[in-house]
Design a protein around this motif. Structure first.
Motif, PDB file in Angstrom:
ATOM      1  N   UNK A 150       4.845  13.580   0.007  1.00  0.00           N
ATOM      2  CA  UNK A 150       5.909  14.445   0.502  1.00  0.00           C
ATOM      3  C   UNK A 150       5.377  15.663   1.223  1.00  0.00           C
ATOM      4  N   UNK A 151       4.373  16.308   0.635  1.00  0.00           N
ATOM      5  CA  UNK A 151       3.770  17.478   1.280  1.00  0.00           C
ATOM      6  C   UNK A 151       3.222  17.102   2.646  1.00  0.00           C
ATOM      7  N   UNK A 152       2.513  15.993   2.721  1.00  0.00           N
ATOM      8  CA  UNK A 152       1.930  15.572   4.001  1.00  0.00           C
ATOM      9  C   UNK A 152       3.015  15.307   5.041  1.00  0.00           C
ATOM     10  N   UNK A 153       4.055  14.569   4.666  1.00  0.00           N
ATOM     11  CA  UNK A 153       5.108  14.255   5.627  1.00  0.00           C
ATOM     12  C   UNK A 153       5.801  15.514   6.116  1.00  0.00           C
ATOM     13  N   UNK A 154       6.242  16.351   5.196  1.00  0.00           N
ATOM     14  CA  UNK A 154       7.022  17.515   5.596  1.00  0.00           C
ATOM     15  C   UNK A 154       6.199  18.558   6.352  1.00  0.00           C
ATOM     16  N   UNK A 155       4.932  18.729   5.982  1.00  0.00           N
ATOM     17  CA  UNK A 155       4.127  19.728   6.692  1.00  0.00           C
ATOM     18  C   UNK A 155       3.533  19.183   7.987  1.00  0.00           C
ATOM     19  N   UNK A 156       3.093  17.932   7.979  1.00  0.00           N
ATOM     20  CA  UNK A 156       2.444  17.375   9.171  1.00  0.00           C
ATOM     21  C   UNK A 156       3.455  16.790  10.160  1.00  0.00           C
ATOM     22  N   UNK A 157       4.347  15.933   9.690  1.00  0.00           N
ATOM     23  CA  UNK A 157       5.285  15.252  10.594  1.00  0.00           C
ATOM     24  C   UNK A 157       6.431  16.137  11.048  1.00  0.00           C
ATOM     25  N   UNK A 158       6.928  17.004  10.149  1.00  0.00           N
ATOM     26  CA  UNK A 158       8.066  17.850  10.509  1.00  0.00           C
ATOM     27  C   UNK A 158       7.663  19.294  10.798  1.00  0.00           C
ATOM     28  N   UNK A 159       6.443  19.676  10.462  1.00  0.00           N
ATOM     29  CA  UNK A 159       5.987  21.039  10.738  1.00  0.00           C
ATOM     30  C   UNK A 159       6.502  22.077   9.763  1.00  0.00           C
ATOM     31  N   UNK A 160       6.937  21.641   8.584  1.00  0.00           N
ATOM     32  CA  UNK A 160       7.402  22.570   7.561  1.00  0.00           C
ATOM     33  C   UNK A 160       6.225  23.362   7.004  1.00  0.00           C
ATOM     34  N   UNK A 161       6.528  24.427   6.295  1.00  0.00           N
ATOM     35  CA  UNK A 161       5.541  25.252   5.616  1.00  0.00           C
ATOM     36  C   UNK A 161       5.553  24.912   4.131  1.00  0.00           C
ATOM     37  N   UNK A 162       4.370  24.776   3.550  1.00  0.00           N
ATOM     38  CA  UNK A 162       4.256  24.599   2.106  1.00  0.00           C
ATOM     39  C   UNK A 162       4.373  25.974   1.468  1.00  0.00           C
TER      40      UNK A 162
END
Length: 131
Positions: free
Chosen positions: A18-30
């Motif tokens: 989940x962290x990888x998808x949201x931060x890498x694919x969507x550009x979200x911030x952890x």
């Protein structure tokens, strides 16, 4: 009185996926990744917002055995989440380049330019730019 929705829970089968998808694919911030027990973590991600506006974050919650059937289908097949953007085509192209799965072609609706995509767990999202 001032109130706001600050977090929304999202069932996942793997925190790191989940962290990888949201931060890498969507550009979200952890925002947080804190060990909270032997197999539990407090993990929050949120859209990267350079304008300083705040909105709800996603709390990635590892599904218990009796919850695993709902990973990727928390709303029974309906769109679960809505990601609003100020530049639809920029974000759509970025997501395409990062392998995000789209379920349709972008379309213009009376309220927004919109397209449905899936996250890495199968949840349906709208990417939309209001008119």
């Amino acid at each position: 009185m001032q109130q706001s929705v600050c977090n929304v829970s999202l069932l996942v089968d793997d925190y790191d996926k989940g962290i990888e998808f949201y931060t890498q694919s969507l550009g979200f911030t952890l925002l947080d990744d804190i060990q909270n027990g032997p197999e539990s973590r407090w993990v929050r991600v949120a859209p990267n917002n350079e304008a300083g506006q705040t909105g709800a974050a996603l709390v990635l919650m590892k599904a218990a055995i009796n919850q695993q059937q709902w990973v990727g289908n928390q709303t029974g097949g309906s769109v679960a989440f809505f990601l609003q953007t100020d530049d639809f085509h920029r974000d759509y192209q970025r997501m395409l380049q990062h392998g995000v799965t789209f379920l349709e072609e972008p379309r213009d609706e009376p309220y927004a330019t919109v397209v449905i995509f899936q996250d890495c767990f199968g949840n349906k999202w709208d990417l939309l730019q209001p008119k």
